[in-house]
Write an enzyme that holds these catalytic residues in place. Sequence first.
Site, PDB file in Angstrom:
ATOM      1  N   LYS A   1      37.798  61.238  74.713  1.00 49.74           N
ATOM      2  CA  LYS A   1      36.823  60.955  73.665  1.00 49.74           C
ATOM      3  C   LYS A   1      37.561  61.111  72.239  1.00 49.74           C
ATOM      4  O   LYS A   1      37.181  60.168  71.351  1.00 49.74           O
ATOM      5  CB  LYS A   1      35.462  61.688  73.719  1.00 49.74           C
ATOM      6  CG  LYS A   1      34.568  61.013  74.925  1.00 49.74           C
ATOM      7  CD  LYS A   1      33.197  61.804  74.951  1.00 49.74           C
ATOM      8  CE  LYS A   1      32.254  61.615  76.047  1.00 49.74           C
ATOM      9  NZ  LYS A   1      31.058  62.053  76.021  1.00 49.74           N
TER      10      LYS A   1
ATOM     11  N   ASP B   1      25.825  59.113  71.599  1.00 49.41           N
ATOM     12  CA  ASP B   1      25.289  60.043  72.437  1.00 49.41           C
ATOM     13  C   ASP B   1      24.005  60.512  71.512  1.00 49.41           C
ATOM     14  O   ASP B   1      22.975  60.730  72.202  1.00 49.41           O
ATOM     15  CB  ASP B   1      25.985  61.134  72.686  1.00 49.41           C
ATOM     16  CG  ASP B   1      26.997  61.216  73.966  1.00 49.41           C
ATOM     17  OD1 ASP B   1      26.594  60.316  75.050  1.00 49.41           O
ATOM     18  OD2 ASP B   1      28.213  61.568  74.139  1.00 49.41           O
TER      19      ASP B   1
HETATM   20  N1  NAP Z   1      22.467  63.444  79.452  1.00 49.65           N
HETATM   21  C1  NAP Z   1      23.754  63.002  78.830  1.00 49.65           C
HETATM   22  O1  NAP Z   1      23.591  61.871  78.337  1.00 49.65           O
HETATM   23  C2  NAP Z   1      24.575  63.781  78.650  1.00 49.65           C
HETATM   24  C3  NAP Z   1      25.863  63.494  77.646  1.00 49.65           C
HETATM   25  C4  NAP Z   1      26.619  64.191  77.176  1.00 49.65           C
HETATM   26  C5  NAP Z   1      26.945  65.588  77.846  1.00 49.65           C
HETATM   27  N2  NAP Z   1      25.760  65.801  78.821  1.00 49.65           N
HETATM   28  C6  NAP Z   1      25.875  67.012  79.278  1.00 49.65           C
HETATM   29  O2  NAP Z   1      25.966  67.993  78.349  1.00 49.65           O
HETATM   30  C7  NAP Z   1      26.746  69.257  78.960  1.00 49.65           C
HETATM   31  C8  NAP Z   1      27.737  69.570  77.823  1.00 49.65           C
HETATM   32  O3  NAP Z   1      28.573  68.356  77.633  1.00 49.65           O
HETATM   33  P1  NAP Z   1      29.669  68.708  76.697  1.00 49.65           P
HETATM   34  O4  NAP Z   1      30.391  67.370  76.720  1.00 49.65           O
HETATM   35  O5  NAP Z   1      29.224  68.960  75.376  1.00 49.65           O
HETATM   36  O6  NAP Z   1      30.746  69.540  77.118  1.00 49.65           O
HETATM   37  P2  NAP Z   1      31.646  70.761  76.112  1.00 49.65           P
HETATM   38  O7  NAP Z   1      32.200  69.797  75.037  1.00 49.65           O
HETATM   39  O8  NAP Z   1      32.566  71.456  77.215  1.00 49.65           O
HETATM   40  O9  NAP Z   1      30.572  71.844  75.504  1.00 49.65           O
HETATM   41  C9  NAP Z   1      29.859  72.581  76.223  1.00 49.65           C
HETATM   42  C10 NAP Z   1      29.485  73.792  75.622  1.00 49.65           C
HETATM   43  O10 NAP Z   1      28.810  74.801  76.535  1.00 49.65           O
HETATM   44  C11 NAP Z   1      29.108  76.021  76.207  1.00 49.65           C
HETATM   45  N3  NAP Z   1      29.157  76.722  77.519  1.00 49.65           N
HETATM   46  C12 NAP Z   1      29.872  76.375  78.506  1.00 49.65           C
HETATM   47  N4  NAP Z   1      29.490  77.140  79.536  1.00 49.65           N
HETATM   48  C13 NAP Z   1      28.791  78.088  78.875  1.00 49.65           C
HETATM   49  C14 NAP Z   1      28.237  79.474  79.403  1.00 49.65           C
HETATM   50  N5  NAP Z   1      28.326  79.689  81.010  1.00 49.65           N
HETATM   51  N6  NAP Z   1      27.378  79.865  78.693  1.00 49.65           N
HETATM   52  C15 NAP Z   1      27.081  79.801  77.507  1.00 49.65           C
HETATM   53  N7  NAP Z   1      27.645  78.620  76.672  1.00 49.65           N
HETATM   54  C16 NAP Z   1      28.393  77.969  77.797  1.00 49.65           C
HETATM   55  C17 NAP Z   1      30.484  75.847  75.436  1.00 49.65           C
HETATM   56  O11 NAP Z   1      30.782  77.172  75.071  1.00 49.65           O
HETATM   57  P3  NAP Z   1      32.262  77.427  74.137  1.00 49.65           P
HETATM   58  O12 NAP Z   1      32.259  76.739  72.970  1.00 49.65           O
HETATM   59  O13 NAP Z   1      32.337  78.864  73.804  1.00 49.65           O
HETATM   60  O14 NAP Z   1      33.400  76.872  75.128  1.00 49.65           O
HETATM   61  C18 NAP Z   1      30.353  74.691  74.733  1.00 49.65           C
HETATM   62  O15 NAP Z   1      29.807  74.875  73.570  1.00 49.65           O
HETATM   63  C19 NAP Z   1      27.189  68.804  80.227  1.00 49.65           C
HETATM   64  O16 NAP Z   1      26.543  69.381  81.262  1.00 49.65           O
HETATM   65  C20 NAP Z   1      26.967  67.267  80.220  1.00 49.65           C
HETATM   66  O17 NAP Z   1      26.689  66.757  81.680  1.00 49.65           O
HETATM   67  C21 NAP Z   1      24.729  65.085  78.958  1.00 49.65           C
END
Ligand code: NAP
Length: 280
Positions: free
Chosen positions: A74, A110
């Site tokens: 991305k 998104d």
């Molecule tokens: N429904 C939809 O259309 C949609 C679209 C996009 C994403 N999502 C979902 O959203 C979620 C996040 O996706 P993303 O792309 O944003 O991922 P990402 O860029 O990797 O970001 C994940 C975030 O969660 C935090 N995190 C991860 N593990 C954690 C834990 N155990 N405790 C507390 N915080 C934690 C991370 O913290 P740090 O910054 O400290 O690493 C980061 O801020 C995923 O489950 C994805 O499937 C859904």
Amino acid sequence: VPPRALSGATDVAAVIGMPVRHSLSPALFNAAFAATDLDWAFVAFEVDEAAMPSALEGARALGIRGLSVTMPGKEIAARLVDELTPDAETLGAVNSIRLDHGRLIGHNTDGPGFVDALRLDSQVEPEGRRVVVVGAGGAARAVIRSLAAAGAAEVGVVGRTRERVERAVALAGSAGRAVTEDAIADADVVVNATPVGMADRGDDGAIPFDPARLHPGQLVVDLVYHPLETALVRDARARGVEVVNGVGMLVHQAAHQFRSWTGIPAPIAAMRSAIEAALH
Ligand SMILES: NC(=O)c1ccc[n+]([C@@H]2O[C@H](COP(=O)([O-])OP(=O)(O)OC[C@H]3O[C@@H](n4cnc5c(N)ncnc54)[C@H](OP(=O)(O)O)[C@@H]3O)[C@@H](O)[C@H]2O)c1
């Protein structure tokens, strides 16, 4: 609706990323093409970050009409396309590319998808609301920017990496605040934008914040959609709190992609059924 037979005139769209073998996008978009009787087909191509430049040049040469971009491409996609929409430029991330006569236009759908899900599926208008977003990654950033653009009164961000939280808060302008979990009690809408609770992480039972802070009258949105019912969704519902999973955002962000590629309105109901069937 059965898909059309492929022909010499079939247009192609695809998802690129790594891994993509379990992507729901082919089911989602092929259902949409079938429902609208478009002579289009959607496939998945495994492309890692290093192969992104040649994949995008290939798409241009082949006349591919649209690309969904998933991890890890991305951010690099945002640097490679010819043009960015304002959302994609601010976020530095592209989840969808429209090919317009060989030009690559990078979008980020998104945030608009999240706000559509709030408005259309949950009948919640973001304007004037206090929202807490848990997480500060790519999904959180898109949600935060769109909530602020839609007039949310306050967008609080809870996260564990300070520098990332500060960058996410800045996306909400004067509505943005770095907050702790305590702020959840005073929020109208609480969003889980961490992957905590996802089935493929093996932490199905985990909840990203203390759910005792929730109370009836709030809306909780868990962006996770696999499983359809996370521990957070179950726990919040048991407390009498309105809660939805990530399917709504997934469907509506895809609807924005469909519309930008094809120029016609997306068949939302057919897309939602395809996702739910694939996840059951
Ligand atoms: N429904 C939809 O259309 C949609 C679209 C996009 C994403 N999502 C979902 O959203 C979620 C996040 O996706 P993303 O792309 O944003 O991922 P990402 O860029 O990797 O970001 C994940 C975030 O969660 C935090 N995190 C991860 N593990 C954690 C834990 N155990 N405790 C507390 N915080 C934690 C991370 O913290 P740090 O910054 O400290 O690493 C980061 O801020 C995923 O489950 C994805 O499937 C859904």
